[in-house]
Every structure is written in structure tokens, then in C-alpha cells.
Design a protein around this motif. Sequence first.
Motif, short mmCIF file in Angstrom:
data_model
loop_
_atom_site.label_atom_id
_atom_site.label_comp_id
_atom_site.label_asym_id
_atom_site.label_seq_id
_atom_site.Cartn_x
_atom_site.Cartn_y
_atom_site.Cartn_z
N VAL A 107 32.20 -3.34 62.79
CA VAL A 107 33.30 -4.14 62.25
C VAL A 107 34.43 -4.21 63.29
O VAL A 107 35.00 -5.27 63.53
CB VAL A 107 33.82 -3.56 60.92
CG1 VAL A 107 35.08 -4.27 60.45
CG2 VAL A 107 32.73 -3.64 59.85
N ILE A 108 34.72 -3.08 63.91
CA ILE A 108 35.78 -3.03 64.93
C ILE A 108 35.47 -3.98 66.08
O ILE A 108 36.36 -4.68 66.57
CB ILE A 108 35.98 -1.59 65.44
CG1 ILE A 108 36.56 -0.72 64.32
CG2 ILE A 108 36.87 -1.55 66.67
CD1 ILE A 108 36.57 0.77 64.62
N THR A 109 34.22 -4.05 66.50
CA THR A 109 33.84 -4.91 67.62
C THR A 109 33.68 -6.37 67.21
O THR A 109 33.51 -7.23 68.07
CB THR A 109 32.52 -4.44 68.26
OG1 THR A 109 31.47 -4.53 67.30
CG2 THR A 109 32.64 -3.03 68.82
N GLY A 110 33.73 -6.65 65.91
CA GLY A 110 33.61 -8.03 65.43
C GLY A 110 32.18 -8.49 65.20
O GLY A 110 31.94 -9.65 64.90
N ALA A 111 31.22 -7.58 65.34
CA ALA A 111 29.81 -7.95 65.15
C ALA A 111 29.50 -8.29 63.69
O ALA A 111 28.66 -9.14 63.42
CB ALA A 111 28.90 -6.82 65.63
N VAL A 112 30.16 -7.61 62.77
CA VAL A 112 29.98 -7.88 61.34
C VAL A 112 31.33 -7.76 60.64
O VAL A 112 32.28 -7.19 61.19
CB VAL A 112 28.98 -6.89 60.67
CG1 VAL A 112 27.59 -7.03 61.25
CG2 VAL A 112 29.45 -5.47 60.79
#
Length: 192
Positions: A107-112
Motif C-alpha cells: 500500500v505504501i509503494t502504491g502497488a495496491v
Amino acid sequence: MKSILIAGVGGQGTLLASMVFGQIALKMGCDVKLSEVHGMAQRGGSVVTYVRIGDKGEKVYSPVIDECGADILLAFEELEGLRWLPYLNPDGGKLYCNSQQILPMPVITGAVAYPENIPEKIKEHFPNAVFVDALTLANEAGSVKAVNTVLLGVLAKNMEIDKEIWKEAVRCVVKPKFVDLNEKAFELGYAL
């Protein structure tokens, strides 16, 4: 036999909570088995602990809890509550969940995206699920690290185990310099 699944994120004290249950079982003269499973990271990854307590005279042979086998799911974070929901017994299983959200690395990396409306999703299956703002109460007690003890207090209020046994178990498990803090956190949870 009582099967308790404790789910959280690394650093939230799931192991300490399971050790409290171990002390309670020993104080009551019951057999107990504990097992913990770490996620990908020591801090921040998913951590689950299995606790199985036998009735007096009953032997516990394995700590592992299968799907639909947990009588209690104690979740220290919302997503972990949702993730481990399949392990809760649909016939009378009880969920106690901290309303805190800790973003996992994807979530932090924006993947999900972090799932929305988790309490509502959980209550679709377990309408009596209890959600607690344990982080606020832990802060009130003196440390965000006391979320686990706040939730143990909430659970203790809803179990048929003498409150003093719970408090003795907490005193046995936490370091002496943190006893007062954890007793305060426990009492704040118990008062709900």
C-alpha cells in the motif's frame, strides 16, 4: 478446548499477548500450546500467534488452528482482522479488533490500495464483532505499545476468567518497569 488466534503487525506485541494466555492457562492448571508465525518483516509484516488451551485434564497436542477453528480472533489491526477472518468459527466465534490501520508495504509503494470499509465487511459475517480504538487508550495509558494490553483487557471483560488471574499473568510477562503502564492499559480496556 479454547482456540485463540492473535493477528497483528510486527512490533504490536502479539507474542506478548500469547504469553499472557500461556500464563493464564498455567495458573488455571490447564495444558496450553502456543505457536507464532512471522511475516516477511520483523517490524511491519503480518504476525499471527495461535493459542490453544485445554480444559482441565485435557491434553493439547497441537497449537495449530485450522480455518473455521478459532473461538476468538484478537486482531491488533483492521486489515489483519479481515485477513484472518476465515479462521474464525462461523458458529459462535468472537472477534475483537483494534480500529487502527497500519499500511503494509504494497500500500505504501502504491502497488495496491488499502481496503475500504473493513469493519462493515467483517460485520457482514460477524455482526457482533467488537471494534475498539485501542491506540487512543494505549496513548492514554502512556504508550502506543500498550495496544495489545488494552485489547487483552477488552477480551478479559468478556471471558469467564477471573480478572485478577489476567492481571497476574500480565505482571508475569511484562518487564517490571512496564507493569504499571500495562496494568493501566488493561484496566482501560476492561472498563469498556
